[in-house]
Design a protein around this motif. Structure first.
Motif, mmCIF file in Angstrom:
data_model
loop_
_atom_site.group_PDB
_atom_site.id
_atom_site.type_symbol
_atom_site.label_atom_id
_atom_site.label_comp_id
_atom_site.label_asym_id
_atom_site.label_seq_id
_atom_site.Cartn_x
_atom_site.Cartn_y
_atom_site.Cartn_z
ATOM 1 N N THR A 26 29.943 43.942 38.139
ATOM 2 C CA THR A 26 31.046 43.284 38.846
ATOM 3 C C THR A 26 30.540 42.551 40.074
ATOM 4 O OG1 THR A 26 32.584 44.978 38.069
ATOM 5 C CG2 THR A 26 33.271 43.664 39.956
ATOM 6 N N LEU A 27 29.607 43.172 40.790
ATOM 7 C CA LEU A 27 29.066 42.521 41.990
ATOM 8 C C LEU A 27 28.270 41.280 41.629
ATOM 9 C CD1 LEU A 27 28.933 42.816 45.043
ATOM 10 C CD2 LEU A 27 26.846 44.162 44.768
ATOM 11 N N LEU A 28 27.514 41.327 40.518
ATOM 12 C CA LEU A 28 26.772 40.139 40.090
ATOM 13 C C LEU A 28 27.715 39.007 39.701
ATOM 14 C CD1 LEU A 28 23.976 41.790 37.896
ATOM 15 C CD2 LEU A 28 23.735 40.833 40.187
ATOM 16 N N ILE A 37 38.889 39.687 41.526
ATOM 17 C CA ILE A 37 38.947 38.782 40.373
ATOM 18 C C ILE A 37 37.828 39.108 39.383
ATOM 19 C CG2 ILE A 37 38.727 36.372 39.655
ATOM 20 C CD1 ILE A 37 40.001 35.562 42.306
ATOM 21 N N SER A 38 36.646 39.370 39.913
ATOM 22 C CA SER A 38 35.520 39.704 39.048
ATOM 23 C C SER A 38 35.773 40.999 38.277
ATOM 24 C CB SER A 38 34.242 39.832 39.879
ATOM 25 O OG SER A 38 33.160 40.243 39.075
ATOM 26 N N ALA A 39 36.308 42.014 38.945
ATOM 27 C CA ALA A 39 36.603 43.282 38.260
ATOM 28 C C ALA A 39 37.624 43.074 37.154
ATOM 29 C CB ALA A 39 37.096 44.314 39.269
ATOM 30 N N LEU A 40 38.640 42.263 37.419
ATOM 31 C CA LEU A 40 39.646 41.973 36.398
ATOM 32 C C LEU A 40 39.019 41.261 35.203
ATOM 33 C CD1 LEU A 40 42.612 41.910 35.490
ATOM 34 C CD2 LEU A 40 42.871 39.773 36.769
ATOM 35 N N VAL A 41 38.145 40.302 35.481
ATOM 36 C CA VAL A 41 37.469 39.576 34.399
ATOM 37 C C VAL A 41 36.623 40.530 33.564
ATOM 38 C CG1 VAL A 41 35.711 37.835 33.904
ATOM 39 C CG2 VAL A 41 37.495 37.353 35.580
ATOM 40 N N ALA A 90 44.911 34.449 23.863
ATOM 41 C CA ALA A 90 44.798 33.329 24.801
ATOM 42 C C ALA A 90 44.358 33.813 26.183
ATOM 43 C CB ALA A 90 46.142 32.599 24.903
ATOM 44 N N ILE A 91 44.872 34.964 26.608
ATOM 45 C CA ILE A 91 44.469 35.519 27.907
ATOM 46 C C ILE A 91 42.987 35.892 27.894
ATOM 47 C CG2 ILE A 91 44.799 37.468 29.479
ATOM 48 C CD1 ILE A 91 47.752 37.446 28.725
ATOM 49 N N ALA A 92 42.541 36.527 26.798
ATOM 50 C CA ALA A 92 41.126 36.886 26.688
ATOM 51 C C ALA A 92 40.243 35.642 26.705
ATOM 52 C CB ALA A 92 40.885 37.689 25.413
ATOM 53 N N LEU A 93 40.667 34.582 26.005
ATOM 54 C CA LEU A 93 39.908 33.335 25.998
ATOM 55 C C LEU A 93 39.846 32.719 27.389
ATOM 56 C CD1 LEU A 93 38.428 31.148 24.366
ATOM 57 C CD2 LEU A 93 40.664 30.093 23.931
ATOM 58 N N PHE A 94 40.956 32.806 28.129
ATOM 59 C CA PHE A 94 40.989 32.265 29.493
ATOM 60 C C PHE A 94 39.975 32.971 30.378
ATOM 61 C CE2 PHE A 94 42.603 33.067 33.798
ATOM 62 C CZ PHE A 94 42.562 31.783 34.318
ATOM 63 N N PHE A 95 39.895 34.302 30.310
ATOM 64 C CA PHE A 95 38.964 35.039 31.156
ATOM 65 C C PHE A 95 37.513 34.763 30.763
ATOM 66 C CE2 PHE A 95 42.713 37.680 32.151
ATOM 67 C CZ PHE A 95 42.586 37.709 33.532
ATOM 68 N N TRP A 96 37.252 34.597 29.463
ATOM 69 C CA TRP A 96 35.896 34.265 29.042
ATOM 70 C C TRP A 96 35.481 32.885 29.546
ATOM 71 C CZ3 TRP A 96 31.976 36.985 27.314
ATOM 72 C CH2 TRP A 96 32.204 38.221 26.725
ATOM 73 N N VAL A 97 36.386 31.911 29.447
ATOM 74 C CA VAL A 97 36.081 30.561 29.928
ATOM 75 C C VAL A 97 35.870 30.574 31.439
ATOM 76 C CG1 VAL A 97 37.012 28.225 30.208
ATOM 77 C CG2 VAL A 97 37.256 29.415 28.015
ATOM 78 N N LEU A 98 36.700 31.345 32.158
ATOM 79 C CA LEU A 98 36.556 31.430 33.614
ATOM 80 C C LEU A 98 35.211 32.043 33.992
ATOM 81 C CD1 LEU A 98 37.762 31.250 36.483
ATOM 82 C CD2 LEU A 98 38.747 33.525 36.109
#
Length: 238
Positions: free
Chosen positions: A76-78, A122-126, A185-193
């Protein structure tokens, strides 16, 4: 009249068995015992270290949970470093493949920076959302949902009814699919982000040396996957 006479062989007391004498230990027995003690003393550190290692590789043990938690927080920190650079225009947290970074003094100031904690959240959520995508459904849960869905039998499409009946029939047929598509769609959004922030914050193609390009690309992939792997390990211990 006949009288029964007692059996003399049964009435006679049995001679007591003499106690067996234990064999005396010779010099070879003492040498063998001494050798066992020496081997036990020599192997004691190895056995101690093996028990410690087993705590970190055996599922369900506290050490196994600790490894998963450390992997999740480091990953998460990385990932936070990339989000911190791209979304909030902060200086790189780590010096790897960077021309400048915040330095040790900047690390001491990070805990008091609200934008850093927003980036970390945000990183932890991703990481969690991507880990859920990689892990998928539990087989028992998938079997239960499948068995439950079979109890609903869809009738044939109505003919000659008002449009509302046909529309409700379509809703019944597609029940649950909207949530399924939304989750994808939500999973795809987080991967793209995650991919965008990682490679924009640390672009491997800005180098000319092939080794540097390959190293930066590998580091970006490792920083993206470290959190998901750690979360999956930690999740398996619950």
């Amino acid at each position: 009249m006949k009288y029964l006479t007692p059996n003399k062989s049964n009435s006679q007391p049995k001679p007591e068995s003499s106690p067996q004498k234990e064999p005396k230990k010779g010099g070879s027995d003492y040498l063998e015992l001494l050798a066992r003690w020496i081997v036990a003393l020599i192997s004691l550190p190895v056995i101690f270290i093996s028990h410690i290692i087993a705590q970190f590789v055996t599922p369900g043990t506290p050490g196994y949970k600790l490894v998963g938690a450390i992997g999740f927080w480091i990953g998460t920190l990385l990932s936070t470093d990339s989000i911190w650079q791209v979304l909030f225009q902060g200086k790189p947290i780590f010096p790897w493949f960077e021309t400048e970074w915040i330095g040790w003094l900047g690390w001491l100031q990070l805990p008091f920076n609200l934008l850093f904690w927003i980036s970390f959240g945000i990183s932890a959520l991703v990481q969690v959302m991507e880990a859920r995508t990689l892990r998928g459904k539990d087989p028992n849960q998938a079997k239960h949902e499948f068995e439950e869905s079979k109890q609903y039998t869809l009738g044939s499409k109505p003919n000659g009814n008002i449009d509302l009946t046909v529309a409700l029939w379509g809703d019944y047929k597609r029940a649950g699919m909207k949530e399924r598509h939304t989750g994808g769609a939500i999973a795809l959004f987080f991967w793209v982000l995650d991919i965008t922030t990682t490679f924009v914050g640390r672009n491997p193609f800005r180098y000319t040396n092939p080794a540097a390009i390959l190293g930066c690309f590998a580091y970006n992939c490792a920083s993206m996957m470290a959190g998901e792997i750690g979360y999956n390990i930690w999740k398996l211990t619950k």
